[in-house]
Design a protein around this motif. Structure first.
Motif, PDB file in Angstrom:
ATOM      1  N   LEU A 161      56.220  42.681  52.168  1.00  9.29           N
ATOM      2  CA  LEU A 161      55.225  41.842  51.279  1.00  9.29           C
ATOM      3  C   LEU A 161      53.884  42.544  51.153  1.00  9.29           C
ATOM      4  CD1 LEU A 161      54.625  39.682  49.340  1.00  9.29           C
ATOM      5  CD2 LEU A 161      53.798  38.375  51.191  1.00  9.29           C
ATOM      6  N   PHE A 162      53.478  42.989  52.560  1.00  6.98           N
ATOM      7  CA  PHE A 162      52.239  43.901  52.492  1.00  6.98           C
ATOM      8  C   PHE A 162      52.237  45.026  51.663  1.00  6.98           C
ATOM      9  CE2 PHE A 162      49.853  47.174  55.285  1.00  6.98           C
ATOM     10  CZ  PHE A 162      48.730  46.802  54.849  1.00  6.98           C
ATOM     11  N   LEU A 195      52.121  44.303  48.137  1.00  8.58           N
ATOM     12  CA  LEU A 195      50.884  43.864  47.579  1.00  8.58           C
ATOM     13  C   LEU A 195      49.893  44.934  47.591  1.00  8.58           C
ATOM     14  CD1 LEU A 195      50.406  40.494  49.556  1.00  8.58           C
ATOM     15  CD2 LEU A 195      50.594  40.641  47.190  1.00  8.58           C
ATOM     16  N   LEU A 196      50.113  46.180  48.513  1.00  9.93           N
ATOM     17  CA  LEU A 196      49.219  47.363  48.208  1.00  9.93           C
ATOM     18  C   LEU A 196      49.751  47.874  47.165  1.00  9.93           C
ATOM     19  CD1 LEU A 196      49.055  48.723  51.998  1.00  9.93           C
ATOM     20  CD2 LEU A 196      47.314  47.414  50.650  1.00  9.93           C
ATOM     21  N   THR A 239      50.986  47.047  44.295  1.00  8.33           N
ATOM     22  CA  THR A 239      50.451  46.056  43.023  1.00  8.33           C
ATOM     23  C   THR A 239      48.894  46.303  42.955  1.00  8.33           C
ATOM     24  OG1 THR A 239      52.096  44.447  43.685  1.00  8.33           O
ATOM     25  CG2 THR A 239      50.321  43.737  42.285  1.00  8.33           C
ATOM     26  N   SER A 240      48.153  46.342  44.011  1.00 11.40           N
ATOM     27  CA  SER A 240      46.955  46.401  43.844  1.00 11.40           C
ATOM     28  C   SER A 240      46.489  47.864  43.384  1.00 11.40           C
ATOM     29  CB  SER A 240      46.190  46.443  45.297  1.00 11.40           C
ATOM     30  OG  SER A 240      46.425  45.179  45.904  1.00 11.40           O
ATOM     31  N   PHE A 241      47.229  48.900  43.969  1.00 13.03           N
ATOM     32  CA  PHE A 241      47.026  50.142  43.574  1.00 13.03           C
ATOM     33  C   PHE A 241      47.158  50.405  42.013  1.00 13.03           C
ATOM     34  CE2 PHE A 241      48.070  54.625  43.103  1.00 13.03           C
ATOM     35  CZ  PHE A 241      47.152  55.365  43.652  1.00 13.03           C
ATOM     36  N   VAL A 296      47.281  48.003  39.559  1.00 10.58           N
ATOM     37  CA  VAL A 296      46.159  47.263  38.933  1.00 10.58           C
ATOM     38  C   VAL A 296      44.982  47.955  38.830  1.00 10.58           C
ATOM     39  CG1 VAL A 296      44.728  45.011  39.057  1.00 10.58           C
ATOM     40  CG2 VAL A 296      47.165  45.044  39.579  1.00 10.58           C
ATOM     41  N   THR A 297      44.569  48.469  39.816  1.00  7.33           N
ATOM     42  CA  THR A 297      43.490  49.529  40.065  1.00  7.33           C
ATOM     43  C   THR A 297      43.374  50.680  38.816  1.00  7.33           C
ATOM     44  OG1 THR A 297      42.964  48.970  42.165  1.00  7.33           O
ATOM     45  CG2 THR A 297      41.535  50.706  41.165  1.00  7.33           C
ATOM     46  N   THR A 298      44.474  51.166  38.916  1.00  9.73           N
ATOM     47  CA  THR A 298      44.816  52.267  38.192  1.00  9.73           C
ATOM     48  C   THR A 298      44.941  52.079  36.705  1.00  9.73           C
ATOM     49  OG1 THR A 298      46.345  53.342  39.772  1.00  9.73           O
ATOM     50  CG2 THR A 298      46.624  54.119  37.657  1.00  9.73           C
ATOM     51  N   ASP A 330      43.272  49.447  35.372  1.00 11.02           N
ATOM     52  CA  ASP A 330      41.983  49.028  35.005  1.00 11.02           C
ATOM     53  C   ASP A 330      41.339  50.058  34.682  1.00 11.02           C
ATOM     54  OD1 ASP A 330      40.408  46.677  34.453  1.00 11.02           O
ATOM     55  OD2 ASP A 330      39.266  47.119  36.406  1.00 11.02           O
TER      56      ASP A 330
END
Lengths: 295, 169
Positions: free
Chosen positions: A13-14, A17-18, A20-22, A24-26, A28
């Protein structure tokens, strides 16, 4: 110790999530102020802005008290500095009166109308960023009040920043101290133009690519009318500098506005960068300073 | 456990709102740096959660910070997910005493701010243009230790009380 299967699941999961965050940032960063990211921000603002305003009104007295206590030591020094400044200003005032007379005469000679008063919306800052690396402010006016992305934000001292995100009843200002914000400026003493960027700290960086004249400590810098309305005070040159042959001139600038004390601000809604290139119509002059438009 | 997750998320939301109202430039910012209340709350609460909900609480806290801050979406989410993960890995050491908790909070704060700065720079945010960036990585860690002295015992008391009620029920 966690059971190994449980730990593997949480590690999975960790990583998820990393990733996913990466992603999302890309997306955005690539969208650059548009797309799903801004829709989410608008939703979050609609949800949290009322609560943030309430929190701001509740905590403002506490913040003011703590700020006051922490500033007592600096008040005497500030008083001396201001007394010195008043003496300097009294001298300057006499010079300004003389210059004003000359300007009035020049206006008559050139038959120039004074620049139109720019339309502005008054707003109050109700929230900061969430970390020291955020150089933003949230204000309590949005698209409902005519605020658009790109508009300049000022207070009585000069330029504060630029609107970079708008929701219905709130907007985000990116401050001049943000390294991502650049402002085209003109040195009033030499008329040379350049570029001012934030550094994240107390001072800004001035870059002039084709400067012939040096800049001197204390020179006043104003917006040149490319991305911001012309003539807004940005700051004063902190260090005298000149350009070496083949190199750009670099110096630092003291911002005109004390960003930490900004409370009420004005968003200039009556000016577009496109105005700077429009020809002046004698019947209906474009908004902004006609002196700049003609250049 | 679900109620504890809900409680942790509620605390995180309150922390994000207080963070933007109380701390930062023009607010409480001694020596030009401010604490990160959200990080302290994440560290204080995820200790008492199962690993998966703990990671989701960290991720949500970071995402909220991104939504209400000026950074691109996902940057704080990444940093806070890492904080939650590291907290889970060392949470057993918290029983060693307050000094260990203080060192842990400081180390996690510095790690989170450094990670955020590095990731932001990779995504073109120019955080390292600020000459005082090193101070912004370290000083908030010290403030966080002070905040943790109030937040961690409070969160511990509430979360344990809720756990106890759950076992009795």
């Amino acid at each position: 110790m966690l059971p190994s299967r449980r730990f593997e699941r949480s590690t999975g999961l960790f990583v998820l999530l990393l990733v996913t965050s990466f992603l999302v940032t890309t997306f955005d960063v690539r969208a650059d102020g548009a797309g799903v990211g801004d829709t989410l921000r608008e939703g979050a603002q609609a949800l949290f802005a009322p609560v943030q305003r309430l929190a701001d009104s509740l905590t403002r007295p506490i913040v003011g008290f703590i700020d006051g206590v922490s500033n007592i030591a600096g008040l005497r020094e500030e008083n001396d500095r201001l007394a010195e400044r008043v003496r300097g200003l009294e001298q300057e005032q006499a010079e300004v009166l003389s210059l004003q007379t000359q300007l009035d005469e020049l206006r008559k000679i050139n038959d120039l109308a004074p620049p139109d008063e720019l339309d502005a919306v008054t707003a109050r800052i109700f929230s900061n960023g969430v970390s020291d690396l955020d150089h933003i402010r949230w204000i309590d006016r949005g698209t409902d009040d005519g605020i658009l992305v790109g508009q300049a934000v000022i207070d009585e001292a000069g330029l504060i920043g630029r609107v970079d995100f708008v929701a219905d009843d709130s907007a985000r200002i990116r401050l001049v101290s943000d390294p991502r914000l650049g402002v085209g400026v003109r040195d009033l003493a030499t008329n040379e133009v350049g570029w001012v960027e934030g550094q994240g700290g107390d001072f800004l960086t001035l870059k002039m690519f084709n400067a012939v004249e040096p800049v001197h400590e204390g020179d006043l810098l104003v917006t040149d009318g490319t991305r911001f309305p012309p003539g807004i005070t940005v700051g004063t040159v902190r260090e005298t500098a000149s350009a070496e042959v083949g190199f750009q001139l670099i110096s630092s600038v003291v911002p005109a506005v004390n960003l930490s004390e900004a409370d009420f601000v004005k968003v200039i809604v009556g000016w577009s960068p496109l105005d700077a290139t429009q020809p002046v119509d004698e019947e209906q002059p474009a908004r902004g300073n006609p002196l700049i438009i003609e250049q | 456990m679900n109620r504890n997750v809900g409680f942790a998320l509620g605390l995180v939301i309150v922390a994000v709102i207080l963070q933007s109202a109380l701390f930062g430039e023009g607010r409480i910012q001694p020596f030009d740096a401010s604490p990160n209340l959200v990080l302290v709350v994440v560290v204080a609460t995820v200790r008492y959660l199962e690993p998966e909900p703990a990671l989701l609480v960290g991720f949500t806290a970071g995402l909220l910070m991104d939504l209400l801050g000026g950074s691109p979406l996902g940057l704080w989410a990444m940093a806070m997910t890492v904080v939650a993960f590291l907290t889970l890995r060392v949470r057993d050491r918290a029983d060693d005493g307050p000094f260990t908790v203080a060192v842990g909070v400081f180390a996690l704060s510095v790690a989170a701010h450094t990670l955020f700065g590095v990731l932001g720079t990779l995504f073109g945010q120019r955080f390292f243009a600020d000459p005082g960036v090193l101070r912004l990585m370290i000083v908030p860690g010290l403030y966080n230790v002070v905040l943790a002295a109030g937040v961690v015992p409070l969160a511990t008391r509430v979360m344990r009380a809720r756990d106890a009620r759950r076992w009795v029920a």
